[in-house]
Design a protein around this motif. Sequence first.
Motif, mmCIF file in Angstrom:
data_model
loop_
_atom_site.group_PDB
_atom_site.id
_atom_site.type_symbol
_atom_site.label_atom_id
_atom_site.label_comp_id
_atom_site.label_asym_id
_atom_site.label_seq_id
_atom_site.Cartn_x
_atom_site.Cartn_y
_atom_site.Cartn_z
ATOM 1 N N THR A 105 -5.757 -1.003 4.678
ATOM 2 C CA THR A 105 -5.411 0.313 4.115
ATOM 3 C C THR A 105 -4.945 1.238 5.250
ATOM 4 O OG1 THR A 105 -6.923 -0.139 2.308
ATOM 5 C CG2 THR A 105 -6.110 2.080 2.453
ATOM 6 N N MET A 157 0.832 -1.194 0.000
ATOM 7 C CA MET A 157 0.000 0.000 0.000
ATOM 8 C C MET A 157 0.869 1.248 0.000
ATOM 9 S SD MET A 157 -1.320 -1.450 3.415
ATOM 10 C CE MET A 157 -0.267 -1.757 4.796
ATOM 11 N N CYS A 177 3.212 2.372 1.846
ATOM 12 C CA CYS A 177 3.224 3.104 3.125
ATOM 13 C C CYS A 177 4.603 3.656 3.452
ATOM 14 C CB CYS A 177 2.748 2.200 4.255
ATOM 15 S SG CYS A 177 3.910 0.888 4.683
ATOM 16 N N PRO A 193 3.580 -3.509 7.318
ATOM 17 C CA PRO A 193 2.261 -3.679 7.936
ATOM 18 C C PRO A 193 1.286 -4.429 7.042
ATOM 19 C CG PRO A 193 2.569 -1.407 7.257
ATOM 20 C CD PRO A 193 3.875 -2.104 7.000
ATOM 21 N N ALA A 252 -3.781 -0.207 8.537
ATOM 22 C CA ALA A 252 -2.617 -1.092 8.411
ATOM 23 C C ALA A 252 -1.355 -0.242 8.362
ATOM 24 C CB ALA A 252 -2.726 -1.944 7.157
ATOM 25 N N ILE A 253 -1.432 0.858 7.611
ATOM 26 C CA ILE A 253 -0.256 1.733 7.495
ATOM 27 C C ILE A 253 0.156 2.266 8.863
ATOM 28 C CG2 ILE A 253 0.553 3.932 6.526
ATOM 29 C CD1 ILE A 253 -1.137 3.306 4.039
ATOM 30 N N HIS A 304 -0.115 0.653 11.556
ATOM 31 C CA HIS A 304 0.226 -0.505 12.392
ATOM 32 C C HIS A 304 -0.795 -0.756 13.500
ATOM 33 C CE1 HIS A 304 4.341 -0.629 10.614
ATOM 34 N NE2 HIS A 304 4.125 0.672 10.518
ATOM 35 N N VAL A 318 1.836 10.798 8.752
ATOM 36 C CA VAL A 318 2.970 10.092 9.355
ATOM 37 C C VAL A 318 4.113 11.088 9.469
ATOM 38 C CG1 VAL A 318 4.422 8.026 9.215
ATOM 39 C CG2 VAL A 318 2.187 8.042 8.096
#
Lengths: 700, 238
Positions: free
Chosen positions: B29, A507, A509, A545, B32-33, B35, B122
């Motif tokens: 999505t 994705m 990230c 992740p 998950a990013i 965590h 982030v």
Amino acid sequence: MAQEKIEEAPKPYRPYGAEIKETRPYSPCRAACPAHTDVQAYVGLIAQGRYHEAFEVITAPNPIASVCSMICHHPCEQSCRRCTIDEPLAVRHLKRFAIEKSLDYRRARRRLVEKTKGKSIGIIGSGPSGLTAARDLADFGYSVSIYERHPVLGGMLASAIPPYRLPREMLKEDIDDVISKGIEVKTNCEIGRDVKIDDLAKQHDAVLIAIGLSLSRSLPIPGVKGPGVLLAIPFLEDVAFDRKPSLGKKVLVIGGGNVAMDVARTARRLGVKDVSMVCLESAEEMPAWKWEVDEALEESIKINHRWGPKAVRREGDKVKGLEVVKVKSVFDANGRFNPSFDNDQTSLLEADTIIITIGQMSDVSFLKGSAVKLDERGRVEWDPATQMSSAKGVFVSGEVVTGPGSAIAAVANGHRAALAIHLYCQGEAIEGRLPVQEKEKIEQMPAQVVDKINKEPRLKIKHLAPELRCDSMVHFEIGYDEEEALKEAGRCRGCGGGAVVDQKKCMACLTCMRICPYGAPVVTSVSEIRPEYCQACGLCAPECPGEAISMVSYDVKEIRRTLPQTVGKIEPKRQEPVIAAFMCTHHVGVLGFDLPKNVRTIPVHCTSRIDVLDLLKAVEAGADGVAVVRCGDGTCKYRDVARRVEARVKRGQELLKMLGFDPGRIEILSASSGNGGNPYATVCADFSGRIKQMGLRGTK
Amino acid sequence: MIIGSQKPIEEIWEMVRDFRKVLVFGCNTCVAICHAGGEKEAETIASLIRMRAQQEGKEMEVNHLGVMRHCEPEYFDPVMDEVKKYDLILSTACGVGVNFLSDRTGNIPVYPGINTSFYGAVEAPGNFVELCSGCGNCILHMTGGICPIARCSKTLMNGPCGGTNNGKCEVSKDVDCAWFLIVERMKQLGTLEKLSEVLPPRNWSTSRDGGPRRVSLEHIRAYEEQESQKAATAGGKK
């Protein structure tokens, strides 16, 4: 339909990741190997103590692996990416170690192969190429007969390579592997003398000529005929078959190639103290491998460089010496071999025996008048695209057509010929179906990556001292012991075995890009991990992740899956805690050292590969304590590992705390093998004691 | 993106303890990013629940699964047969996903496996920061690209309060004063004079004050069947 038959081709052992490797650039070691042996895979398996699997990877493409473990010129090492860091991996020597560790295993796995094809193949010659083709064709299900003029199989390996380089029992293991498949062997059978080639072609559905180069070239100089002047191959054959050639006190070898080295060093071992060599080339130009030259010099063999042979001087019948003329240049302006001499400068090199070792050719006299055509220079005509000669169904492989090369190159050509014969026997077109030799390979390591890798010199290969080894034909090279082999295998940077991204799961990230110490991942729409940067440390996979990152050379979820079995049954009335210990296999000795019985070892190639979930699963499987045993201070092979592993262990501890466990049930332990004793047992026993204090789970 | 954070296991345990078959269902999505709730985190939570159940001596089957998103039916529809075999679905998606899925699981409850925290960025790996409140009426061009609604503790619109202290907010010394940041940034941009203009009282009807919101794009919303799907989601203005 015919296409389907090809699917029945023998399926060699495939290590984890073999399929994906085929879709990606090869590691340079693998690309350099003519047989494309997956060096990275087997060195990695050795590093994990999985010697039998390593053996399978080694022998899958190479039926003369024991031989190669002794005599290969190892192009894998010359192209090792570690060369830009310090020194290449000792790949050949590691191969030898894995093979020696697998002797019982290999003997136990020999099997007859069912002859399903109903066709027979005759193979002339049992050198590397013939043996390879024999193995492949037997695996395909053909009846195979080998015709060999010598009393033993192996071709030059048996009849010319001196035993000090190749102990015959090693060759025998390779041959036995092949023959055990159910191959008919006809030794002492010379085609032309005992059987006619045309008759042979009638007896079999296809014939392979793999006769190598069995004749030594001589020199057209005065005095060459007569006693005291020998040719290399007959000399080496005499030695191989224990016929004790008679040599004088001063032996002079003409030639500067590897066979010349064999001849000179063999003469030395036959008790001749004064052995010298003469060659056209300078030390730098000599075709012999540098290590061969160095070892010959250690054995007090003298080399006279840049002299060309002019005449053999005799006194009566006896050889007195070789008259030589100074070489001006060996190669012409185009780099072609075209020596020129300074006729004003001559010299006499004294000798009572001269051995000519200036090249070989093949003996194709038995083909004259047969359907197999020879060209105007007397060489077999062939089509490299089909491996076929001018006679239908008669194929050729190895040095008889490729010219002088290495044993492993002959193996590769033998595979091609076997596949060609198989296609031919199945009535299929051959052209375009044989494998290509050139493979795309991973680029050199970028300088910024090289800077981040600790220098670790290669573990020296030990030899018998010259004064000991020159006394006999005994093999002079000493194999690695387990500790040495593990240490050396641990130097491999795992080229091509590293991280890959499942683009469906990624994705973008950026986690991998942020975490990688070597700058390997580049994230655009999805992440892509550049193999030339990747060190296969495994740090990124547990951080992803999306679980989009997997490793080519190992299954990142294997630990998790197998943990319940590894931890095993938990005895409710146990007295000692069950400890699950993740241990970095870069600890030399992790595999060899005894650990307390209550410690269940989970070997990992680096602690960077351990996921929080792995720690948790160990607890779930019932372990009373979970240890992560990492390398001592500053000895980790990779970067940034300690910090990340500490963070993961801390997270694992927090999760345990949430469940009401003492977080100390997960702990990082550190040990170094350099200080003697068994530090792994000590740190594990101490940890076990601490866990016992906390209490055993589920007991009173 | 949407930032989530994990719930303490005790809170999760209280939710799940009375169910026999539990599926921890991850969303791969946003969460998950960060965590918090991807499939991998779902597996971690499943493992924790199993261990907790063992501690309590409870017989429980706890598994995990993950799909790309819980907020679009095309992603979870293919696994719905599997999902519906459970007594409880513990979704580790954000609240959007929990709501959305819950409307489609019939008599099987969907409980939240994580806390949905905010819309964030982030700032550094593992460091997520709230920067937008989704008020529905953006004024970032007036405030130097720094949102006083999301980042001022009091959502002040015309300069800082008396609690500003050397660039920090009186709420905590770890919180920057948004208005201090706005002034500094606008000085740098050379647009400080814009602040002399007084912003009028805001119309909050575009925000939560106007009730649950819906964005409807006529040019995209072209398919009849989407209309029927829309009806299945509670709380939206039709």
